[in-house]
Design an enzyme around this catalytic site. Structure first.
Site, PDB file in Angstrom:
ATOM      1  N   GLY A 200     -71.183  87.325  -1.196  1.00  0.00           N
ATOM      2  CA  GLY A 200     -70.802  86.207  -2.042  1.00  0.00           C
ATOM      3  C   GLY A 200     -69.312  86.177  -2.292  1.00  0.00           C
ATOM      4  N   PRO A 201     -68.806  85.069  -2.809  1.00  0.00           N
ATOM      5  CA  PRO A 201     -67.376  84.963  -3.108  1.00  0.00           C
ATOM      6  C   PRO A 201     -66.954  85.970  -4.165  1.00  0.00           C
ATOM      7  CG  PRO A 201     -68.465  82.807  -3.176  1.00  0.00           C
ATOM      8  CD  PRO A 201     -69.548  83.839  -3.112  1.00  0.00           C
ATOM      9  N   GLY A 203     -65.899  87.594  -7.583  1.00  0.00           N
ATOM     10  CA  GLY A 203     -66.110  87.266  -8.985  1.00  0.00           C
ATOM     11  C   GLY A 203     -67.471  86.717  -9.330  1.00  0.00           C
ATOM     12  N   THR A 204     -68.425  86.748  -8.392  1.00  0.00           N
ATOM     13  CA  THR A 204     -69.746  86.178  -8.669  1.00  0.00           C
ATOM     14  C   THR A 204     -70.706  87.180  -9.289  1.00  0.00           C
ATOM     15  OG1 THR A 204     -70.332  86.620  -6.347  1.00  0.00           O
ATOM     16  CG2 THR A 204     -69.589  84.395  -6.904  1.00  0.00           C
ATOM     17  N   GLY A 205     -70.325  88.451  -9.396  1.00  0.00           N
ATOM     18  CA  GLY A 205     -71.158  89.419 -10.105  1.00  0.00           C
ATOM     19  C   GLY A 205     -71.914  90.377  -9.220  1.00  0.00           C
ATOM     20  N   HIS A 422     -45.604  58.595 -10.655  1.00  0.00           N
ATOM     21  CA  HIS A 422     -46.258  59.386  -9.604  1.00  0.00           C
ATOM     22  C   HIS A 422     -47.689  59.738  -9.997  1.00  0.00           C
ATOM     23  CE1 HIS A 422     -46.017  62.436  -6.232  1.00  0.00           C
ATOM     24  NE2 HIS A 422     -47.061  62.881  -6.903  1.00  0.00           N
ATOM     25  N   GLU A 423     -47.855  60.280 -11.192  1.00  0.00           N
ATOM     26  CA  GLU A 423     -49.194  60.683 -11.621  1.00  0.00           C
ATOM     27  C   GLU A 423     -50.086  59.479 -11.905  1.00  0.00           C
ATOM     28  OE1 GLU A 423     -49.980  63.660 -11.215  1.00  0.00           O
ATOM     29  OE2 GLU A 423     -47.937  64.379 -10.917  1.00  0.00           O
ATOM     30  N   ASP A 500     -49.395  67.096  -1.673  1.00  0.00           N
ATOM     31  CA  ASP A 500     -50.365  66.036  -1.378  1.00  0.00           C
ATOM     32  C   ASP A 500     -50.426  65.776   0.128  1.00  0.00           C
ATOM     33  OD1 ASP A 500     -50.711  65.753  -4.118  1.00  0.00           O
ATOM     34  OD2 ASP A 500     -49.094  64.286  -4.272  1.00  0.00           O
TER      35      ASP A 500
END
Length: 638
Positions: A200-201, A203-205, A422-423, A500
């Protein structure tokens, strides 16, 4: 206290005891009264001395004797040739003893002292090198296992402390049942998997789940990292693997947990220098210990990795790692349960809704959610609040997702207005295009590396994206650059859209080369193998895409980008009034949320933020800085 100090103290105590015993037995008689030499001569000439005993010493003669009235005396006499004549003239009985020497015990102690010192130093350094108590990890201990043992009563983590991975917990529950009652499975001829690989990725436990298995089963738990096996000396890793399994057999049934297995379990034969390196020998020994000629009964090996694709196939076959348990990122329900677990540790206000927070944190892992709760508690502490409120969680979420506010940055009014346009361009395009994630918040306050931020959050967890969503995302990514171009002209476009452009180019290239979403190139994979050379798979790889195909791909990517750019331009030209209105709102309030954006899109002036008044408005010069310093950020999760 170190072992050397303890040994030295022990020898000192032994020496003191021996000297005390020696002094006790060598001084049985009472001490005689000391007499000065001149008085002694007067006593001799007066006839008061009956007998004397003369003994030569280093400082002169020592004379002991007894007076006529029976009192003992002791005299230290200088060298006096006439003393014997005076004693004889006055009828004093004279006796002589040889010169006084040291005791046998003292001679032995003095002669052995250098040897004892050398032996003590040798023992100390050997214990240091062999990694004994006080010298753990010495030069001679590199073949010993570095696995840390925790007894069955030391692991306090249980399944109640693990949330967000219910399927993974169901997969490993039978391990607990087996460790508690092995006969239940053995009566039916079944046997428990020897190895469980958690994938698993980060930090998933995965590590937490392994500790929970040991805590539920109440068995010893050995933990070690894959990098702890490999050293610069060939054979050390294999020796550590053997020692670890031998130690584990003495504590069976038990659990061995290896974190980051890919550090030692990578594909064999992948190195350019052949297959005799240290890492491969370590892996070979691990394979033998897991399912070799001698079994490891009662030992369950649990490993964790986020790179299962690079592991050796022999490691994944049945009999070694029989089962792969996927520990994915938690969904909405899982995030809510994880938040509830961590929120038990902090005093939360009644208005805190874990489900509402979970809806706004898609893509967060268990570690991210734990960090979210901690950051919220820190915000509450800085504000001297007695409880953690929902507003503190919102502040923590903004900090994690968008970065910390850089309030120290100062810019002039014109640069701040450019950032606002821009935002606003990002937000308006993202709000209008179909199947785009809703706008969560827009700010022109610098956060992290970004000078402005437009946040999009999905309404629900997403596991895939269709072509319409991707094309809408491409259009919104160019919203900032197009807004600058429309307001200030092509010559005044800034570098703020660099990130972007990079993201849009990557999406368009994946649509063509990887996802088969190009009508021109068709549903084919043109993605080059980008594996590292040391994986051994791309050393002899030949190019399988022609130059003509590459040119067609580049042309198709350019056309996808141009269509998205023109689409973005048309949307902003049509909604120019909303662009000006949103930019002015950002100039005034610096941050606007989804409710205010909806009001702007309806053509109305947005309401002030909660708690806002003109007297308490932030200074106009606080906000974004120069757009050349960092690319604009537009995080979109899902």
């Amino acid at each position: 206290m170190s072992d050397f100090a303890k040994n030295l103290l022990m020898w000192i105590i032994i020496a003191v005891v021996l000297m005390s015993v020696f002094n006790h037995y060598s001084q049985t008689d009472p001490e005689p009264r000391e007499m000065i030499y001149s008085v002694f001569l007067e006593q001799v000439r007066s006839g008061n001395i009956e007998e004397v005993v003369i003994q030569e010493g280093q400082g002169g003669k020592t004379i002991t004797g007894q007076t006529l009235d029976g009192r003992d005396f002791l005299v230290t006499a200088p060298r006096d040739d006439g003393l014997i004549k005076d004693l004889l003239d006055h009828n004093v009985a004279i006796d002589a003893k040889p010169p006084e020497g040291r005791s046998l015990v003292l001679d032995i102690l003095i002669s052995l002292l250098p040897v004892l010192v050398l032996v003590g130093l040798w023992v100390y350094f050997m214990r240091q090198m062999q990694g004994g108590a006080g010298g753990r990890g010495g030069a001679m201990s590199f073949g010993k296992s570095r696995a840390k043992l925790q007894g069955e009563d030391q692991v306090k983590v249980t399944f109640s402390d693990v949330a967000g991975c219910d399927e993974a917990k169901d997969e490993v529950t039978e391990l607990v049942d087996f460790l508690r009652d092995p006969g239940k499975f053995q009566r039916l001829g079944g046997h428990i998997p020897k190895g469980i690989l958690m994938v698993g990725p980060p930090g998933t436990g995965k590590t937490l789940l392994a500790r929970a298995i040991a805590g539920e089963a109440q068995v010893p738990f050995f933990s070690i990292s894959g990098s702890d096996f490999v050293e610069m000396f060939v054979g050390v890793g294999a020796s550590r693997v053997r020692d670890m399994f031998e130690t584990a057999k003495k504590h069976a049934p038990c659990i061995i947990f290896i974190d980051e297995l890919d550090a030692v379990g990578r594909h064999r034969g992948a190195g350019l220098g052949g297959g005799h390196d240290e890492r491969e020998q370590t892996l070979n020994q691990l394979l033998v210990e897991m399912d070799g000629f001698e079994g490891s009964e009662g030992i369950i090996l649990i490993a964790a990795t986020n790179r299962p694709d690079v592991l050796d196939p022999a490691l994944l076959r049945p009999g070694r790692f029989d089962r792969q348990v996927v520990v994915p990122l938690p969904d909405l329900k899982g995030r809510e349960h994880i938040l509830n677990v961590h929120m038990r540790k902090v005093p939360c206000d009644e208005n805190v809704n874990a489900r509402l927070i979970a809806r706004g944190t898609p893509g967060f892992s268990g570690a991210d959610l734990a960090n979210l709760v901690n950051e919220a508690a820190l915000f509450a502490a800085r504000q001297n609040s007695k409880t953690v409120t929902h507003q503190h969680f919102e502040q923590a979420k903004d900090k994690i997702m968008m970065g910390a506010e850089r309030k120290s940055m100062v810019m002039d009014e014109e640069d701040k207005r450019l950032t606002a346009y821009h935002e606003a361009g990002h937000a308006i395009v993202g709000r209008i295009v179909p199947e785009h994630d809703p706008v969560y918040k827009v700010t022109i306050i610098p956060r992290g590396r970004a000078l402005g931020m437009t946040m999009f959050l999905p309404e629900q967890d997403k596991y895939s994206q269709n072509k319409t969503e991707l094309e809408s995302q491409l259009a919104s990514l160019f919203g900032g650059r197009v807004a600058e171009e429309l307001i200030y002209g092509k010559d005044k476009v800034t570098t703020g859209a660099s990130n972007d452009i990079e993201r849009a180019t990557q999406i368009a290239r994946n649509m063509v080369a990887k996802w088969g979403l190009s009508d021109v190139m068709g549903p084919l994979s043109y993605d080059e193998n980008e594996d590292e050379v040391f994986l051994g798979r791309s050393v002899t790889q030949h190019k399988h895409i022609s130059d003509e195909t590459h040119r067609q791909m580049d042309k198709e990517v350019r056309q996808i980008i141009d269509r998205a750019y023109e689409r973005c331009r048309e949307i902003l030209q049509t909604n120019m009034d909303k662009l000006h209105l949103m930019a002015e709102a950002l100039m005034r309030y610096e941050t606007i949320d989804a409710k205010q954006i909806d009001q702007i899109m309806d053509g109305h002036e947005p309401d002030p933020p909660e708690g806002w008044d003109d007297s308490g408005a932030p200074d106009s010069d606080s906000g974004a800085g120069d757009d050349d310093q960092a690319p604009d950020g537009q995080p979109a999760t899902g």
